[in-house]
Design a protein around this motif. Sequence first.
Motif, PDB file in Angstrom:
ATOM      1  N   GLY A 197       0.925  -1.142   0.349  1.00  0.00           N
ATOM      2  CA  GLY A 197       0.292  -0.357   0.177  1.00  0.00           C
ATOM      3  C   GLY A 197       1.363   1.272   0.342  1.00  0.00           C
ATOM      4  N   ALA A 211      -1.571   4.070   4.037  1.00  0.00           N
ATOM      5  CA  ALA A 211      -0.402   3.746   3.359  1.00  0.00           C
ATOM      6  C   ALA A 211      -0.273   1.954   4.251  1.00  0.00           C
ATOM      7  CB  ALA A 211       0.448   3.889   3.417  1.00  0.00           C
ATOM      8  N   LEU A 229      -4.074   0.668   2.787  1.00  0.00           N
ATOM      9  CA  LEU A 229      -4.008  -0.002   1.269  1.00  0.00           C
ATOM     10  C   LEU A 229      -3.235  -1.374   1.840  1.00  0.00           C
ATOM     11  CD1 LEU A 229      -3.422   3.542  -0.455  1.00  0.00           C
ATOM     12  CD2 LEU A 229      -5.505   2.222   0.610  1.00  0.00           C
ATOM     13  N   CYS A 230      -2.203  -1.477   2.875  1.00  0.00           N
ATOM     14  CA  CYS A 230      -1.455  -2.685   2.196  1.00  0.00           C
ATOM     15  C   CYS A 230      -2.473  -3.925   2.687  1.00  0.00           C
ATOM     16  CB  CYS A 230      -0.340  -2.431   2.946  1.00  0.00           C
ATOM     17  SG  CYS A 230       0.546  -3.883   3.317  1.00  0.00           S
ATOM     18  N   ALA A 277      -4.828  -4.408   0.078  1.00  0.00           N
ATOM     19  CA  ALA A 277      -5.125  -4.958  -0.788  1.00  0.00           C
ATOM     20  C   ALA A 277      -4.757  -6.946  -1.142  1.00  0.00           C
ATOM     21  CB  ALA A 277      -2.564  -5.132  -1.133  1.00  0.00           C
ATOM     22  N   CYS A 333      -0.625  -4.116  -5.158  1.00  0.00           N
ATOM     23  CA  CYS A 333      -0.207  -2.746  -4.737  1.00  0.00           C
ATOM     24  C   CYS A 333      -1.520  -1.800  -5.075  1.00  0.00           C
ATOM     25  CB  CYS A 333       1.540  -2.299  -5.295  1.00  0.00           C
ATOM     26  SG  CYS A 333       1.497  -1.104  -4.645  1.00  0.00           S
ATOM     27  N   LEU A 334      -1.775  -1.153  -3.908  1.00  0.00           N
ATOM     28  CA  LEU A 334      -2.538  -0.273  -4.223  1.00  0.00           C
ATOM     29  C   LEU A 334      -2.152   1.076  -3.093  1.00  0.00           C
ATOM     30  CD1 LEU A 334      -5.854  -1.719  -1.950  1.00  0.00           C
ATOM     31  CD2 LEU A 334      -5.628  -1.521  -4.901  1.00  0.00           C
ATOM     32  N   LEU A 393      -8.832   4.469  -5.714  1.00  0.00           N
ATOM     33  CA  LEU A 393      -7.298   3.853  -5.218  1.00  0.00           C
ATOM     34  C   LEU A 393      -6.580   3.406  -6.892  1.00  0.00           C
ATOM     35  CD1 LEU A 393      -8.296   2.285  -2.670  1.00  0.00           C
ATOM     36  CD2 LEU A 393      -7.155   3.546  -2.619  1.00  0.00           C
ATOM     37  N   SER A 438      -4.102   0.352  -8.526  1.00  0.00           N
ATOM     38  CA  SER A 438      -3.277  -0.487  -8.605  1.00  0.00           C
ATOM     39  C   SER A 438      -2.350  -0.605  -9.565  1.00  0.00           C
ATOM     40  CB  SER A 438      -4.534  -1.664  -9.280  1.00  0.00           C
ATOM     41  OG  SER A 438      -3.343  -3.175  -8.822  1.00  0.00           O
TER      42      SER A 438
END
Length: 194
Positions: free
Chosen positions: A99, A121, A124-125, A128, A133-134, A166, A168
């Motif tokens: 993320g 971050a 987001l990880c 994902a 990887c977002l 978001l 990817s």
Amino acid sequence: MPSTRRSSTPPRVERTFAFVDLCGFTDYADNHGDDEGANVLHLLRASVREAATNHGVRVDKWLGDGAMLVAVEPPQLLAAVVEMKWALAGEVSLPLRGGVASGPVMVFEGDDYVGRAVNLAAKLCDLADPGECLATAELLVHCPFGLAATPVGARAVPGFHQPIELVSVDTSQDDAGRHRRGLGTALGKTVRRR
């Protein structure tokens, strides 16, 4: 009587953050044992260190089967995360996810970062999918040549009141994308020999 004196306001800086982790590590270590789990972590950490060094990115913290990375500029961090993914592909059966987010943060007590971008971050990880990887949509314009950022739309992110647009991030099918996969594969072979 406790002091009510406030410390000075920490300085604010603009930074880009990434969190990466191996999907399924706990189950893997349980099935294969601690020694094999440690071998996977050695490979992960060596891959993260080398990719970070290649792109001028700093490993801020190790988080068990993952890491927090920080950079001044987004393109270098995006390239490093993708390179880490390709370095581990074929070397480890566990996919890496990540993320990435940017923004102003406080430098807290000289060695830590506090702010929305760090929290985003990390979340987001967590969101994902394995191998994904977002990143926040505003990072789309910062993708270095050879990387593609595919819009995935607005998603609800735990802890954030409004949905966040978001993308990817991954290697594209162009020559630079193939080159980056080659760099990642070479990095994986280099790390495995150590």
